[in-house]
Design an enzyme around this catalytic site. Structure first.
Site, PDB file in Angstrom:
ATOM      1  N   TYR A 190       0.216  -3.680  12.145  1.00 20.40           N
ATOM      2  CA  TYR A 190       0.060  -2.275  11.734  1.00 20.40           C
ATOM      3  C   TYR A 190       0.823  -1.330  12.653  1.00 20.40           C
ATOM      4  CZ  TYR A 190      -2.628  -2.983   7.591  1.00 20.40           C
ATOM      5  OH  TYR A 190      -2.980  -3.328   6.307  1.00 20.40           O
ATOM      6  N   HIS A 194       0.826  -1.223   0.000  1.00 15.91           N
ATOM      7  CA  HIS A 194       0.000   0.000   0.000  1.00 15.91           C
ATOM      8  C   HIS A 194       0.854   1.265   0.000  1.00 15.91           C
ATOM      9  CE1 HIS A 194      -3.790  -2.158   0.533  1.00 15.91           C
ATOM     10  NE2 HIS A 194      -3.124  -2.962   1.334  1.00 15.91           N
ATOM     11  N   ASN A 223     -10.404  -2.909   2.185  1.00 16.06           N
ATOM     12  CA  ASN A 223     -10.037  -2.920   0.768  1.00 16.06           C
ATOM     13  C   ASN A 223     -11.281  -2.615  -0.064  1.00 16.06           C
ATOM     14  OD1 ASN A 223      -7.266  -3.509   0.789  1.00 16.06           O
ATOM     15  ND2 ASN A 223      -7.614  -5.703   0.941  1.00 16.06           N
TER      16      ASN A 223
END
Ligand code: NDP
Length: 492
Positions: free
Chosen positions: A338, A55, A128
């Site tokens: 993350y 990403h 997504n």
């Protein structure tokens, strides 16, 4: 004319000359004590945060979420307590595999990351534009991504690697079918849906839990690009999607998405025919209909791309009380990966950056660390428990317990009683497509598949065939491979 401020060093001292280095005579070498030159070069060398491994290429904008139908029955989160509630937010959309300067119109899933600055702290959804994903266990994620990125020998993207991996991973078929469908290249970021993909949960003050999937439906309508159209655009403008979003917002054409949920009572998960925490599966709408919750609008461009979009740090673990995770294995791993990526990429104090910090007060005992740019807690007590009025826990925010059972082990879904069905939903997707969409899907698949070794073609054809015999047969015809070779049928 407006009077310009005096240029300074980072320490605020005036810069006397920003054009000519300090040298020994007009033709002499540069002197080490030209502090401005040293500072400029050193700062420049450090201008990039490491790009996101996935990403990396993205675009973002600020907006507002408005609740039109409360979810007070399902969650104690104040955001959803009543219709009419609003919440500022930030969205970042991205491609997955390409680097930070890569073409926006690649065939790739799009990241759909949302940060809602609620009065009870940030709520992040890192989804997504597809309702499912290629793998259902995070243990496979880095291998999968390696197969989609560059060949270690040539430095090139390689269809052979991609299809080798996919053909050996039947659970990817549903997402592969989505990716090579017309929706695999959105016309713009404004013309695509978003999905939480993962199952999350909502829990209320009475301790009742529902599993939930989030859907964000574009109010601009779905619009897509063909391979040819996308390639033409990429040849002219690598940043087509980023530019489109920015320009639409600048001219006041604000994009909007409807916000919907599918809700499953906690106990249904024990008996539902589809594994509700399998990231390769949707919940068919006829089983769990979508419920309208509200809408969001993106109405303000970032003022500084790096500060707001590049430093935006989304975390699936950011959930105000009343919103929770689920046993989805990939979600569980993302709860760690993350924030771990943000600490590596932008530093341990990333959460205090303006784009990431919540609007509600933050009271932690975290201290110090690189880039500690706020007051670092000043002189306040930095341990807990303490006798000096430091912040204390709020038992009211405690999530109701999850009932978990089972023996620790490595469980392959295919070994579960009844096995696991990697094909039905991919087939359902194929069957709901119009003839025009099917033809486009087959054509999109043939382009890369024609370039891979026959053994990989045959293995992958077996998967298409199991999803729907027509699907397999049409791709096979395009490759010139007889159906008998992969269908298990005895040749006549
Ligand atoms: P439904 O007929 O109830 O729902 C089908 C959904 O598929 C539609 O609501 C739409 O979702 C989406 N869809 C329609 N056309 C396309 C297309 N060409 N490409 C991709 N998605 C499309 O059936 P099910 O719920 O049983 O789902 C059937 C299949 O639809 C699934 O296997 C899945 O592949 C796909 N799908 C299902 C979703 C779900 O949450 N159940 C969501 C998206 C796709 P939307 O309104 O989100 O565009």
């Amino acid at each position: 004319m407006k009077k310009c401020p005096v240029m300074t060093t980072a320490a605020g001292t005036p810069v006397a000359d920003n054009q000519n280095s300090l040298t020994a005579g007009p033709r002499g070498p540069v002197l080490m004590h030209d502090y401005q030159l040293m500072e400029k070069m050193a700062q420049f060398n450090r201008e990039r945060a490491p790009e996101r491994v996935v990403h990396a290429k993205g675009a973002g904008a600020h907006g507002v979420l408005t609740i039109r139908k409360d979810l007070a029955r399902y969650t104690r989160a104040k955001l959803f307590a009543r219709s009419g509630n609003t919440c500022p937010m930030f969205a970042r959309f991205s491609t997955v595999a390409g680097e930070s300067g890569s073409a926006d119109t690649a065939r790739d899933p799009r990241g759909f990351s949302l940060k809602f600055y609620t009065e009870e702290g940030n709520w992040d959804l890192v989804g997504n534009n597809t309702p499912v994903f290629f793998v259902r266990d995070a243990l496979k994620f880095s291998d999968f991504i390696h197969s989609q990125k560059r060949d270690p020998a040539t430095g090139l993207r390689d269809n052979r690697m991609q299809w080798d991996y996919w053909s050996l991973s039947p659970e990817s078929l549903h997402q592969v079918t989505t990716l090579f469908s017309d929706r695999g290249i959105p016309a713009t970021l404004r013309h695509m849906n978003g999905y939480s993909s993962h199952t999350y949960s909502l829990w209320n003050a009475a301790g009742e839990r529902h599993w939930v999937k989030w859907h964000f439906k574009t109010m601009q309508g779905i619009k897509t690009l063909t391979n040819e159209g996308a390639a033409n655009i990429a040849g002219l403008d690598l940043d087509f999607h980023r530019r489109d979003l920015h320009e639409a917002i600048r001219r006041g054409d604000f994009p909007r998405w409807r916000v919907q949920v599918q809700l499953m009572p906690e106990r249904d998960a024990d008996t539902y025919r589809i594994h509700p925490f399998d990231l390769t599966k949707v919940w068919p709408h006829r089983d769990y209909p979508v419920v309208e919750v509200g809408e969001f609008v993106l109405n303000r461009n970032p003022e500084n791309y790096y500060a707001e979009v590049e430093q935006a740090a989304f975390e699936p673990g950011n959930m105000p009380p009343g919103i929770g995770a689920s046993p989805d294995k990939v979600l569980q791993a993302r709860l760690l990966s993350y924030p771990d990526a943000h600490r590596y990429r932008i530093g341990v104090n990333y959460a205090a950056l303006p784009i990431n910090r919540p609007l509600s007060p933050v009271h932690t005992y975290h201290r110090d660390g690189q880039g500690r740019f706020d007051s670092n807690g000043g002189g306040a007590v930095n341990y807990e428990p303490n006798s000096f009025g430091g912040p204390v826990q709020d038992p009211g925010a405690r999530e109701p317990p999850w009932r978990l059972d089972g023996d620790a082990g490595h469980y392959a879904p295919r070994d579960e009683p009844g096995g696991c069905d990697d094909y039905s939903q991919a087939g359902d997707l194929y069957r709901l497509m119009s003839e025009e969409q099917r033809a486009q899907l087959i054509g999109n698949l043939l382009t890369p598949l024609r370039t891979v070794p026959r053994a990989i073609q045959v293995r992958q054809l077996g998967h298409f065939y199991k999803a729907d015999p027509e699907y397999g047969a049409r791709v096979a015809a395009g490759l010139g491979i007889p159906v008998e070779e992969f269908s298990g049928r005895v040749p006549a």
